[in-house]
Design a protein around this motif. Sequence first.
Motif, PDB file in Angstrom:
ATOM      1  N   PHE A 481      36.667  45.993  58.020  1.00 42.28           N
ATOM      2  CA  PHE A 481      36.523  45.962  56.572  1.00 42.28           C
ATOM      3  C   PHE A 481      35.203  46.588  56.103  1.00 42.28           C
ATOM      4  O   PHE A 481      35.006  46.767  54.903  1.00 42.28           O
ATOM      5  CB  PHE A 481      36.597  44.519  56.062  1.00 42.28           C
ATOM      6  N   ARG A 502      44.307  47.078  48.158  1.00 41.54           N
ATOM      7  CA  ARG A 502      44.285  45.658  48.502  1.00 41.54           C
ATOM      8  C   ARG A 502      42.916  45.185  48.969  1.00 41.54           C
ATOM      9  O   ARG A 502      42.582  44.002  48.847  1.00 41.54           O
ATOM     10  CB  ARG A 502      45.331  45.366  49.583  1.00 41.54           C
ATOM     11  N   ILE A 503      42.095  46.118  49.496  1.00 38.03           N
ATOM     12  CA  ILE A 503      40.776  45.710  49.998  1.00 38.03           C
ATOM     13  C   ILE A 503      39.851  45.308  48.857  1.00 38.03           C
ATOM     14  O   ILE A 503      38.889  44.566  49.051  1.00 38.03           O
ATOM     15  CB  ILE A 503      40.144  46.835  50.848  1.00 38.03           C
ATOM     16  N   GLN A 505      40.515  43.287  46.692  1.00 39.31           N
ATOM     17  CA  GLN A 505      40.738  41.875  46.414  1.00 39.31           C
ATOM     18  C   GLN A 505      39.962  40.965  47.357  1.00 39.31           C
ATOM     19  O   GLN A 505      39.930  39.747  47.171  1.00 39.31           O
ATOM     20  CB  GLN A 505      42.240  41.564  46.526  1.00 39.31           C
ATOM     21  N   VAL A 506      39.322  41.537  48.386  1.00 39.39           N
ATOM     22  CA  VAL A 506      38.530  40.749  49.328  1.00 39.39           C
ATOM     23  C   VAL A 506      37.227  40.334  48.662  1.00 39.39           C
ATOM     24  O   VAL A 506      36.521  41.177  48.105  1.00 39.39           O
ATOM     25  CB  VAL A 506      38.235  41.563  50.616  1.00 39.39           C
ATOM     26  N   PRO A 507      36.876  39.036  48.658  1.00 41.20           N
ATOM     27  CA  PRO A 507      35.629  38.602  48.022  1.00 41.20           C
ATOM     28  C   PRO A 507      34.414  39.338  48.590  1.00 41.20           C
ATOM     29  O   PRO A 507      34.364  39.658  49.770  1.00 41.20           O
ATOM     30  CB  PRO A 507      35.568  37.104  48.370  1.00 41.20           C
ATOM     31  N   LEU A 509      33.268  42.017  49.415  1.00 43.63           N
ATOM     32  CA  LEU A 509      33.514  43.399  49.795  1.00 43.63           C
ATOM     33  C   LEU A 509      34.136  44.177  48.641  1.00 43.63           C
ATOM     34  O   LEU A 509      33.794  45.341  48.406  1.00 43.63           O
ATOM     35  CB  LEU A 509      34.408  43.475  51.029  1.00 43.63           C
ATOM     36  N   GLY A 510      35.061  43.537  47.934  1.00 41.84           N
ATOM     37  CA  GLY A 510      35.673  44.200  46.786  1.00 41.84           C
ATOM     38  C   GLY A 510      34.640  44.567  45.736  1.00 41.84           C
ATOM     39  O   GLY A 510      34.683  45.662  45.160  1.00 41.84           O
ATOM     40  N   PHE A 598      33.863  41.920  61.337  1.00 45.72           N
ATOM     41  CA  PHE A 598      34.699  42.243  60.196  1.00 45.72           C
ATOM     42  C   PHE A 598      36.004  42.943  60.567  1.00 45.72           C
ATOM     43  O   PHE A 598      36.667  43.517  59.717  1.00 45.72           O
ATOM     44  CB  PHE A 598      33.911  43.108  59.213  1.00 45.72           C
ATOM     45  N   ARG A 600      39.938  42.919  62.577  1.00 44.73           N
ATOM     46  CA  ARG A 600      41.014  42.020  62.976  1.00 44.73           C
ATOM     47  C   ARG A 600      40.998  41.882  64.494  1.00 44.73           C
ATOM     48  O   ARG A 600      40.469  42.735  65.197  1.00 44.73           O
ATOM     49  CB  ARG A 600      42.370  42.576  62.536  1.00 44.73           C
ATOM     50  N   ALA A 606      41.625  38.650  59.917  1.00 39.99           N
ATOM     51  CA  ALA A 606      40.289  39.242  59.893  1.00 39.99           C
ATOM     52  C   ALA A 606      39.224  38.157  59.871  1.00 39.99           C
ATOM     53  O   ALA A 606      39.369  37.147  59.186  1.00 39.99           O
ATOM     54  CB  ALA A 606      40.146  40.123  58.667  1.00 39.99           C
TER      55      ALA A 606
END
Length: 647
Positions: A481, A502-503, A505-507, A509-510, A598, A600, A606
């Motif tokens: 990520f 979609r990335i 939406q990652v806290p 990092l987004g 970071f 998977r 992840a």
Amino acid sequence: MTSTDFARAAHQPVAARAAPNQFALLRQRRFAPFFWTQFAGAANDNLFKFAFTVMVTYQLSVSWLEPAMAGLVIGALFILPFLLFSATSGQLTDKFEKTRMIRFVKNLEIAIMLLAAWGFMVANVPVLLGCVFLMGLHSTLFGPVKFAYLPQVLNERELTGGNGMVEMGTFVAILLGNVVGGLLVALPQVGHASVAIACVALAIAGRVVAQFIPNAPATDPGLKINWNPVTETWRNLKLAHGNVVVFRSLLGISWMWFFGAVFLSNFPAFAKEVLHGNEQVASLLLVVFSVGIGVGSLLCEKFSHRHVEIGLVPLGAIGMTVFAVDLYFASRGLPPHAGHTLRSFLAQPAHWRVMADLLLLSLFAGLYSVPMYALIQLRSAPTHRARIIAANNILNALFMIASSVIAGALLKSGFSIPQIFLIVGLANAVVAGYIFLLVPEYLLRFIAWVMTRIVYRFKVRGDQHIPSEGAAILVANHVSFVDAVLLMAASPRPIRFIMDSRIFQVPVLGWIFRLAKCIPVAPQKEDPTVYQHAFDEAAKVLREGDLLGIFPEGGLTRDGQLQPFKGGVMKILEQAKADGLDVPVVPMALTNLWGSYFSRIEKDGAMTRPFRRGLFNRVGLNVGEPVSAAQVTPEVLQGKVARLLAD
């Protein structure tokens, strides 16, 4: 040949003889004579000014110039030419060959110092005040040349180190000039004559060394000089404002001068009233401050891995605030004393904390300022780089004058010197935070710097293949990520990434990726609007001559293996060709990231066990040679990335 071609021609041979480190530059003709020329000039400025200040403060009785006002008057006269003539000096530097300008300025310095020598011999204060103004003019003319010359003879990998050496040399020269000037003028019977001889000798030495500086061609020889300082100053500021990152960096540097001027101007009173020390203690504070600036400036190359690393700027700002605030607490409640000598001052443990705060505060100021100067030199167009530097000098002068006025007003309002240091330290946090929000690139580079120095131990091979100018597409495997953050750290230039929507939406990092202006993309079947917008934005990035980063696998690998490359890169290249662009594609391979914080891992999501490999685990990036657009296919790129992974 255009002026830009001249600049590029002057720049091209540098890579072939690039210095292995910043100290090696002192053995090369393109840098060493210039370094010692500017060193002699800075030393002479300060030897002359400080000797004159001591003379009118302690040795002469001048009814119309009170001792308490002497330092302020001399300082104001020296700064005044920066406001009046910086705009003109920037034009002259862009129009004429730079070595010619340097030699003219050094000839002028000899003439001024000969006049000043006579002024010292006969103790003529009006003549010496006039020489202060003329030495300010000398520095005004030399400033744009100094910072415009470096990017013309140093490549991007040398620019931070070269600026660090110049910054270090300048503060050492200031320190030595003040110390020698104070010692010489105090010599019984021969003090004034000694200062006169020293000033002329330094001016001549600087001119002799300047003779060995190689030619640096004019970058805009057809420029028509506008001799009106008011309209040209306004024009220069508008010119600088045309590049938002550069202009806000100018404001950031000017703030550093505001910050530093508050401390430097208050050292004598701080030493006497707060630390209860004599003149030697005040000199010690100046020595500590100068050493800190010098060390911080030299550390920039080490911390930046020989790139222009603006991620150091937020680190510097944090340190400046932390140690300015701690200096307030360290200087509170010191026991009263009749008057410390240097020995008795150093014997008190509490005073070592004060000196440590000053040393670290100034060290972080060096980390803050050098990358900013290098960024301005790198991002300014060669044809008007000197005029941008001139705009910076104007802003610096205004900010330094403002610092004197504000600090004086605070003192008159009853604030103590430690309280002023506290106010400035806290203001630094506010100003720096505001600048970093206006120019997110600083904050993003800082995050990338932390990731690659603390979370990971990041090693890059082949980074010379990342183009230093012009449009290019960077393609890499997608393992974690934070792949984009690592690529940001490896590139000396900003990269706009196309990333799976979609990335975002990652806290955390987004938020970072939105701050970096990454371009979200979704499958055409799922969201055709987002899909088309991504390719439109990619075409715009390339048209603007910037770097575009993509991960052709289309998503994170789930097993650590390289996945087939999709055809999005071909659509981007087709649009670039339609726009008349021949865009190279640079293959890259991120190594040893699988299974790190970071990424998977098999049978897990992840970051389910983020510390399974411990701290500081090694990861890398291998960069391959650029591939011409005509040779690119998804299969070719995948094969090149696979070979880089195997390497």
